[in-house]
Design a protein around this motif. Structure first.
Motif, PDB file in Angstrom:
ATOM      1  N   VAL A 181      41.184  52.186  35.375  1.00 55.40           N
ATOM      2  CA  VAL A 181      40.334  51.711  36.473  1.00 55.40           C
ATOM      3  C   VAL A 181      39.416  50.584  36.002  1.00 55.40           C
ATOM      4  N   TYR A 182      39.009  50.634  34.751  1.00 52.96           N
ATOM      5  CA  TYR A 182      38.220  49.530  34.196  1.00 52.96           C
ATOM      6  C   TYR A 182      39.026  48.232  34.272  1.00 52.96           C
ATOM      7  N   ASN A 183      40.261  48.283  33.808  1.00 54.62           N
ATOM      8  CA  ASN A 183      41.107  47.089  33.816  1.00 54.62           C
ATOM      9  C   ASN A 183      41.442  46.632  35.238  1.00 54.62           C
ATOM     10  N   ASP A 184      41.660  47.580  36.144  1.00 60.86           N
ATOM     11  CA  ASP A 184      42.059  47.251  37.511  1.00 60.86           C
ATOM     12  C   ASP A 184      40.915  46.734  38.385  1.00 60.86           C
ATOM     13  N   PHE A 185      39.698  47.223  38.162  1.00 57.58           N
ATOM     14  CA  PHE A 185      38.617  46.944  39.104  1.00 57.58           C
ATOM     15  C   PHE A 185      37.425  46.170  38.536  1.00 57.58           C
ATOM     16  N   ARG A 186      37.406  45.888  37.265  1.00 60.43           N
ATOM     17  CA  ARG A 186      36.249  45.163  36.709  1.00 60.43           C
ATOM     18  C   ARG A 186      36.140  43.770  37.310  1.00 60.43           C
ATOM     19  N   GLY A 187      37.273  43.157  37.598  1.00 53.67           N
ATOM     20  CA  GLY A 187      37.261  41.836  38.214  1.00 53.67           C
ATOM     21  C   GLY A 187      36.821  41.855  39.666  1.00 53.67           C
ATOM     22  N   LYS A 188      36.764  43.048  40.247  1.00 56.95           N
ATOM     23  CA  LYS A 188      36.337  43.186  41.642  1.00 56.95           C
ATOM     24  C   LYS A 188      34.881  43.631  41.748  1.00 56.95           C
ATOM     25  N   GLU A 210      43.783  60.671  38.664  1.00 54.32           N
ATOM     26  CA  GLU A 210      44.207  59.862  39.805  1.00 54.32           C
ATOM     27  C   GLU A 210      43.172  59.841  40.931  1.00 54.32           C
ATOM     28  N   GLU A 211      42.362  60.878  41.015  1.00 52.32           N
ATOM     29  CA  GLU A 211      41.325  60.931  42.051  1.00 52.32           C
ATOM     30  C   GLU A 211      40.356  59.750  41.916  1.00 52.32           C
ATOM     31  N   THR A 212      40.015  59.408  40.687  1.00 46.90           N
ATOM     32  CA  THR A 212      39.113  58.282  40.437  1.00 46.90           C
ATOM     33  C   THR A 212      39.751  56.982  40.909  1.00 46.90           C
ATOM     34  N   ASP A 213      41.011  56.778  40.551  1.00 49.05           N
ATOM     35  CA  ASP A 213      41.735  55.583  40.954  1.00 49.05           C
ATOM     36  C   ASP A 213      41.825  55.486  42.474  1.00 49.05           C
ATOM     37  N   ALA A 214      42.158  56.587  43.141  1.00 50.87           N
ATOM     38  CA  ALA A 214      42.301  56.581  44.597  1.00 50.87           C
ATOM     39  C   ALA A 214      40.970  56.243  45.281  1.00 50.87           C
ATOM     40  N   LEU A 215      39.882  56.822  44.803  1.00 51.90           N
ATOM     41  CA  LEU A 215      38.570  56.546  45.386  1.00 51.90           C
ATOM     42  C   LEU A 215      38.209  55.070  45.230  1.00 51.90           C
ATOM     43  N   LEU A 216      38.434  54.517  44.046  1.00 52.99           N
ATOM     44  CA  LEU A 216      38.098  53.122  43.820  1.00 52.99           C
ATOM     45  C   LEU A 216      38.982  52.189  44.630  1.00 52.99           C
TER      46      LEU A 216
END
Length: 120
Positions: free
Chosen positions: A36-43, A109-115
């Motif tokens: 999630v760090y890699n996927d959402f830090r740019g957002k 996966e819950e963290t990823d889905a929420l983000l």
């Protein structure tokens, strides 16, 4: 360097992970946090780790082994651990841009889905 208060309530979502290098479940959870760090830090997501009852050498080695590149806040007196009433690790908190807790105790996966719902 810095404190948790330097990040929370400063206009961005902040994911905080309480973890330790000696904690087996933490090592299982960390790949999800790294993702999630890699996927959402740019957002606009900020991810912070808080090692619990850990030695700095163990923290650094585990960070290198697991590809943890997000900042860590040291809490040698467990003030943050106690402030957020954490009873076990790993433990994740998601704070909204105003500093309010959106959710705590997420896993995998819950963290990823929420983000994904927040950032997409």
């Amino acid at each position: 360097e810095g404190t948790l208060d330097d990040f929370i309530g400063q206009g961005k979502y902040v994911l905080v992970e309480f973890w330790a290098s000696w904690c087996g479940p933490c090592k299982q959870e960390t790949p999800f946090v790294v993702k999630v760090y890699n996927d959402f830090r740019g957002k606009g997501l900020i991810v912070l780790g808080i090692p619990v009852q850990d030695k700095i050498d163990g923290t650094k080695k585990t960070m290198a082994d697991l590809g943890i590149y997000y900042p860590q806040i040291l809490d040698p007196k467990q003030e943050l651990f106690n402030r957020f009433d954490v009873h076990g690790i790993p433990h994740l908190f998601l704070f909204d841009p105003d500093g309010q807790i959106v959710k705590d105790g997420m896993r995998g996966e819950e963290t990823d889905a929420l983000l994904k719902t927040i950032f997409q």
